[in-house]
Design an enzyme around this catalytic site. Structure first.
Site, PDB file in Angstrom:
ATOM      1  N   SER A   1       0.835  -1.189   0.000  1.00  0.00           N
ATOM      2  CA  SER A   1       0.000   0.000   0.000  1.00  0.00           C
ATOM      3  C   SER A   1       0.877   1.248   0.000  1.00  0.00           C
ATOM      4  O   SER A   1       1.659   1.453  -0.926  1.00  0.00           O
ATOM      5  CB  SER A   1      -0.968  -0.032   1.197  1.00  0.00           C
ATOM      6  OG  SER A   1      -1.976   0.942   1.077  1.00  0.00           O
TER       7      SER A   1
ATOM      8  N   GLU B   1      -2.093  -2.672  -8.019  1.00  0.00           N
ATOM      9  CA  GLU B   1      -3.282  -2.910  -7.194  1.00  0.00           C
ATOM     10  C   GLU B   1      -3.743  -1.567  -6.651  1.00  0.00           C
ATOM     11  O   GLU B   1      -2.993  -0.596  -6.674  1.00  0.00           O
ATOM     12  CB  GLU B   1      -2.974  -3.901  -6.060  1.00  0.00           C
ATOM     13  CG  GLU B   1      -1.952  -3.424  -5.053  1.00  0.00           C
ATOM     14  CD  GLU B   1      -2.528  -2.540  -3.945  1.00  0.00           C
ATOM     15  OE1 GLU B   1      -3.729  -2.661  -3.649  1.00  0.00           O
ATOM     16  OE2 GLU B   1      -1.777  -1.731  -3.382  1.00  0.00           O
TER      17      GLU B   1
ATOM     18  N   HIS C   1      -5.136  -5.250  -1.610  1.00  0.00           N
ATOM     19  CA  HIS C   1      -5.878  -5.017  -0.370  1.00  0.00           C
ATOM     20  C   HIS C   1      -6.975  -6.055  -0.146  1.00  0.00           C
ATOM     21  O   HIS C   1      -8.143  -5.728   0.081  1.00  0.00           O
ATOM     22  CB  HIS C   1      -6.481  -3.615  -0.386  1.00  0.00           C
ATOM     23  CG  HIS C   1      -5.481  -2.526  -0.157  1.00  0.00           C
ATOM     24  ND1 HIS C   1      -4.611  -2.101  -1.140  1.00  0.00           N
ATOM     25  CD2 HIS C   1      -5.218  -1.774   0.941  1.00  0.00           C
ATOM     26  CE1 HIS C   1      -3.859  -1.124  -0.661  1.00  0.00           C
ATOM     27  NE2 HIS C   1      -4.205  -0.912   0.599  1.00  0.00           N
TER      28      HIS C   1
END
Length: 301
Positions: free
Chosen positions: A107, A200, A270
């Site tokens: 992330s 992502e 995630h």
């Protein structure tokens, strides 16, 4: 290549970005200790400054201490959120470049991976201690353990209607789409030519995904890829007037024109099944009618 971990090694957990509820970390700490590791806890795990795990100078000092300690063999980011990019230009990587160690997270930690990718040093895009105990995260945690301890690993992913078949070889690089776009034009920007890029993202409007893919393409990040892996695009949002395509269709439009292999719905991102990927390690991506496989050469960039 970074040395594999051994039982008895010291590893650290620090918070580079958002503040942490220590109770969320305890199961992750227990798991790391069950692997035979000695866990060193950073000061930032107990800090709070608005949304951050302490002011920038505290987070910077905590990370720098662990980075420079030769006894610490790996550093886990406790969680993501936002804040890593605020620190990158102030971190002294001199000792790290001479004696690399594993840096682990995903992330917001994508920015750190991208930054050290330019040093030719591997890092691990993988789940973080605050998420180790999440339901369904068992494969993610086990994939991380295998990589850290030097075990061979191959991933399989089912076929997807938007996949583009083919085989690619090249170093892995990538992570969170928003962070990769944020890094363009900075010292953390990576050259994607000849690389297998993975993407992502979470909680974005569909038009944001399109805008970011346009930016990647205009910046030359898509044209010369060896291959593309598209992970989860979780909790996507749309406007009252629909954009007209979902996140995978948007990415397919921008990357599909170049002809290299592309796979969709790969288990990274995630979601609980967030398989660990070694940024900088040469890999083989095979996309066939039967599905996708990803395996590593045992060499780095």
């Amino acid at each position: 290549m970074i040395n594999s971990l051994q039982a008895g090694d010291k590893v650290a957990i620090v918070a580079l970005a958002r503040k942490v509820d220590f109770a969320d970390l305890e199961p992750g700490i227990n798991i790391l200790e069950s692997w035979g590791l000695q866990v060193v806890l950073g000061k930032t795990l107990y800090e709070s400054f608005h949304q951050f795990a302490g002011p920038d100078e505290i987070r910077l000092a905590d990370f720098q201490t662990m980075l420079d300690d030769p006894e610490i063999k790996a550093i886990f980011s406790a969680r993501g959120g936002y804040g890593t990019t605020r620190l990158l230009d102030q971190i002294n990587f001199t000792n790290f470049r001479q004696q690399p160690k594993w840096l682990i997270g995903f992330s917001d930690i994508t920015a750190l991976h991208s930054h050290i990718h330019n040093f030719g040093i591997e890092s691990i895009h993988g789940t973080m201690p605050a998420l180790f105990a999440k339901t369904g995260a068992e494969e993610a945690v086990e994939s991380l353990r295998k990589i850290l301890f030097g075990e061979n690993i191959t991933y399989q992913s089912p076929a997807h209607d938007l996949n583009i078949l083919g085989q690619a070889e090249g170093p892995l690089g990538g992570g969170n789409l928003s962070l990769l776009v944020t890094c363009i034009g900075t010292t953390s920007d990576i050259d994607t030519s000849g690389k297998i890029l993975f993407l992502e993202d979470l909680d974005e409007y569909l038009y944001h995904i399109d805008r970011m893919m346009v930016q990647l393409d205009r910046a030359g990040k898509l044209k010369n890829l060896a291959g593309l892996i598209v992970g989860s695009m979780s909790d996507m949002k749309d406007n009252a007037v629909p954009f007209g395509k979902n996140a995978y269709e948007i990415i397919s439009e921008h990357a599909g024109k170049y002809g290299y292999p592309v796979c969709f719905d790969f288990p990274t991102g995630h979601e609980p099944k967030n398989l660990a990927l070694v940024c900088g390690r040469k890999s083989i991506l095979k996309v066939t009618d039967a599905g996708t496989s990803l395996e590593y050469f045992q060499t780095s960039l």
